[in-house]
Design a protein around this motif. Sequence first.
Motif, PDB file in Angstrom:
ATOM      1  N   LEU A 172      -9.341   6.494 103.841  1.00 36.71           N
ATOM      2  CA  LEU A 172     -10.217   7.621 103.705  1.00 36.71           C
ATOM      3  C   LEU A 172     -11.318   7.080 103.151  1.00 36.71           C
ATOM      4  O   LEU A 172     -12.189   8.076 102.972  1.00 36.71           O
ATOM      5  CB  LEU A 172      -9.482   8.645 102.839  1.00 36.71           C
ATOM      6  CG  LEU A 172      -8.395   9.190 102.920  1.00 36.71           C
ATOM      7  CD1 LEU A 172      -7.725   9.994 101.806  1.00 36.71           C
ATOM      8  CD2 LEU A 172      -7.941   9.819 104.243  1.00 36.71           C
TER       9      LEU A 172
ATOM     10  N   GLY B  52      -1.917   3.240 100.941  1.00 41.02           N
ATOM     11  CA  GLY B  52      -2.857   4.263 101.350  1.00 41.02           C
ATOM     12  C   GLY B  52      -3.564   4.332 102.827  1.00 41.02           C
ATOM     13  O   GLY B  52      -3.147   3.404 103.312  1.00 41.02           O
TER      14      GLY B  52
ATOM     15  N   SER C  10      -5.465   9.210  98.615  1.00 43.08           N
ATOM     16  CA  SER C  10      -5.217   8.287  99.960  1.00 43.08           C
ATOM     17  C   SER C  10      -3.774   7.923  99.766  1.00 43.08           C
ATOM     18  O   SER C  10      -3.190   8.067 100.937  1.00 43.08           O
ATOM     19  CB  SER C  10      -5.980   7.096  99.782  1.00 43.08           C
ATOM     20  OG  SER C  10      -5.787   6.212 100.771  1.00 43.08           O
TER      21      SER C  10
END
Length: 377
Positions: free
Chosen positions: A329, A326, A340
């Motif tokens: 975020l 990911g 993400s």
Amino acid sequence: MLDLADELRRWTEEGREFAVATVVAVGGSAPRGPGAALAVDSVGTVIGSVSGGCVEGAVYDLCLEAMRTGTSVLERFGYSDEDAFAVGLTCGGTIEVLITPVARPATVLASALSAAARNEPAALARVARGPAELLGRALLVRSDGTYEGDLGGHPDLDRTAVAEARALLEAGRTGAVDLSADGSHCPGGVTLLVESNVPPPRMIVFGAVDFASALARAGKFLGYHVTVCDARPVFATRHRFPDADEVVVDWPHRHLRRTGTDARTVLCVLTHDAKFDVPLLKAALRMPAAFIGAMGSRRTHEDRERRLRSEGVTEAELARLRSPIGLDLGARTPEETALSIAAEIVAVRRGGTGVPLTGSNTPIHRDSASQGRSAAA
């Protein structure tokens, strides 16, 4: 136009006359790539988009005109500094759009729509540039090399077009091909737009956890065929994963070996349990895949890498692993975490950096020709 296949096939079955506008080429910061389409029927119903809104009105009028004349036309749209109010792309890019009328009775275009709606591998090749009498002529090419239709030119043009279309179909790409009018590979005579329809890419999510449920929803939204796999039958249930295309109860590494992968497959390992992760990732890192990511803390990642090295996984193989999975975020909830992960998958697929566009000099739209199109994308 194949991305509108379900609706357009219904139109053909109902006997509607319509016209399809398809993006053939883009330049600069164009919002949509080759293959994007807008269709208008004889009563003015509109589906699809070619520009995200900039030139839709002008394209709509061209579709109506194409139905009136029965003639295909190629139109170029761009932004004019001299006349900022003229029809064009305010983003500064350019697009070329092929407008093709589709009248009764059914044509090769109708066959292409039917094949795409049935999710059969097929490529539609149309003359996008060339002599006026050839513009819009089409071939439907199937994966076994059989085809229907003709381009109406030199006898060798069809043969060469079929070979080119089949090659793009095998790669799962949409793109333009330049040929001479006699079918040789010298550019300058005829440009074909080849749209490939292939089954959607697969996303396999390992670990029947809450994050997996949110990621399955995100994967479907992005056009993936989503599988959730877990060895624990109490967790891997259809009730818990209603958005997944399939839910598999099996040991992850065993299922992966059985199902296989290809260059478009996305593998997301959310188990963060060494007894599942290590044999699974050992197998995954030696198989073709577009993305391989694993969830876990940095400490979990370091322990996972150590275990994989002890299993003989090389540094080059480990370099394929994206972990922790990911983009940063600040995600907390399963939905935020899924966003993400999905954002990183898109960035890897499209060559993005993941940095904010505000204040950066990175291009907003990358070269669509180099990226190609898959049947999700």
